[in-house]
Design an enzyme around this catalytic site. Structure first.
Site, PDB file in Angstrom:
ATOM      1  N   GLN A 166       0.943  -1.337  -0.183  1.00 28.87           N
ATOM      2  CA  GLN A 166       0.070  -0.107  -0.035  1.00 28.87           C
ATOM      3  C   GLN A 166       0.875   1.294  -0.085  1.00 28.87           C
ATOM      4  O   GLN A 166       0.529   2.213  -0.602  1.00 28.87           O
ATOM      5  CB  GLN A 166      -0.844  -0.085   1.215  1.00 28.87           C
ATOM      6  N   GLU A 207     -12.005   4.499   9.473  1.00 26.69           N
ATOM      7  CA  GLU A 207     -12.384   3.198   9.224  1.00 26.69           C
ATOM      8  C   GLU A 207     -11.011   2.229   9.301  1.00 26.69           C
ATOM      9  O   GLU A 207     -10.972   1.387   8.574  1.00 26.69           O
ATOM     10  CB  GLU A 207     -13.167   2.933   8.075  1.00 26.69           C
TER      11      GLU A 207
END
Length: 379
Positions: A166, A207
């Site tokens: 990522q 989140e």
């Protein structure tokens, strides 16, 4: 169209022909824009064979199997659990959702993309920062929110994720969007942030801290790196007051979300709010944004609702036909070596998580947007 495809296919052979058939099927399923994104997605997967394989999905499934690993074991192994999950899931997320890996209520008249932006701008507005402020994004994915919030506020954003893939992907996107001097992704564990005390004017998490083995630990680390008077704002994944631990349907929803979304264990909203205060924050706000009015729009889980409309993505992927077709297509690509083994199994896992989230929203037992705003006391 069919005759053109047959004439074209006649000149192909082997894996090229198989790929052409798959792409044609995807065109019929998704339309032109869906095929373009899908080809890019599969091309990326094809380059990921050293990172993705059946062994990785087997390791992940072992950690999430209650008969083999209990909650304590998942919490102890949270780094391996979360890192493995995002090795498997990141490209699927970007393909099916975009570069901002989170939900948002959709107000009437909004597009999916504009609802995502509004949700990010809303939490950015809670940070009380000025242009040039230093902000930390805790659990950034590939940096979609970090880039959007940097443009919205004019702040300098450092974004952390435990997953190196990522980081690499996010920094590549920052460079493509000419924002690499304002946003940077760093590989780090938010339970042990690699920054000195009092480093940032504000911190947010969207989140993301649901992946922590326990909330007090991650909130305490955020408190440590936040400057006195600074604000931390977060959207948390939580169980609500409607959750009944003795209800088997509720328990299955909880487990499906945990397995499909890389969570060690989910907790109640009250646990998160208490942990924020115990970490030292003054709790300024704590409420469920899922309950906010949509003014005739759609709730946060609407994209996961099964649809037969191929232009309603990702809902189209959740209809009964597509739930079977997509793993089958990916299985064909596995067999001819165009994507890593285990790709189809990963898709099935993520579909189950999506269905769990949608059912959690429909029943009201789960929220992905328990908003908390905490402030560190000024010295």
């Amino acid at each position: 169209m069919i005759s053109w495809f047959m004439d074209t296919a006649a000149g192909l052979s082997g894996s090229t022909l198989v790929l052409a058939v798959v792409c044609f099927a995807l065109f019929c399923m998704f339309g032109l824009s869906g095929v373009k994104g899908t080809i890019e997605f599969m091309s990326s997967l094809g380059k990921s064979k050293k990172r993705l394989d059946q062994t990785r999905i087997d390791i992940y499934n072992h950690l999430q199997d209650d008969n083999k690993t209990q909650v304590d074991g998942r919490e102890t192994s949270y780094q391996n659990l979360v890192n493995t999950y995002y090795d498997l899931a990141t490209e699927f997320y970007e393909w099916g959702w975009g570069t901002s890996f989170h939900f948002a209520n959709k107000i009437k008249g909004e597009s999916f993309h504009s609802s995502i932006l509004r949700h990010e701008h809303f939490i950015a507005g809670r940070l009380n920062v000025k242009k040039g402020a230093k902000i930390l994004d805790c659990g950034c994915g590939v940096g979609g929110p970090a880039r959007n919030i940097a443009r919205f506020t004019g702040a300098d954003v450092t974004a952390v994720t435990i997953n190196q893939f990522q980081v690499d992907r996010g920094n590549e996107l920052c460079k493509k969007q000419n924002i690499e001097n304002q946003v940077r992704l760093v590989q780090a564990d938010f339970m042990k942030l690699p920054f000195p005390d009092n480093s940032f004017d504000a911190v947010y998490a969207i989140e993301a801290t649901c992946h922590a083995p326990e909330r007090n630990g991650v909130y305490s680390e955020i408190y440590r790196v936040l400057k006195p008077g600074g604000v931390f704002a977060t959207y948390e994944w939580c169980l609500t007051d409607k959750y009944d631990k003795n209800n088997l349907v509720h328990c299955k929803i909880k487990k499906d979300i945990e397995v499909g979304d890389g969570l060690p264990d989910m907790c109640h909203t009250s646990v998160c709010t208490k942990a924020l205060g115990d970490a030292g924050f003054k709790v300024v706000e704590a409420r469920d944004c899922a309950l906010d009015a949509t003014y005739g729009g759609e709730p946060w889980y609407w994209p996961l609702t099964p649809s037969w409309n191929p232009f309603q993505q990702p809902g189209f992927q959740f209809n009964p036909l597509m739930r079977k077709a997509l793993p089958a297509v990916l299985g064909v690509l596995e067999m001819i070596g165009l994507v890593p083994s285990g790709t189809g199994a990963t898709q099935v896992m993520l579909q189950a998580g999506g269905i769990g989230c949608e059912q959690g929203g429909q029943t009201g037992v789960f929220t992905p947007m328990w908003l908390m705003v905490g402030q560190k006391e000024s010295k």
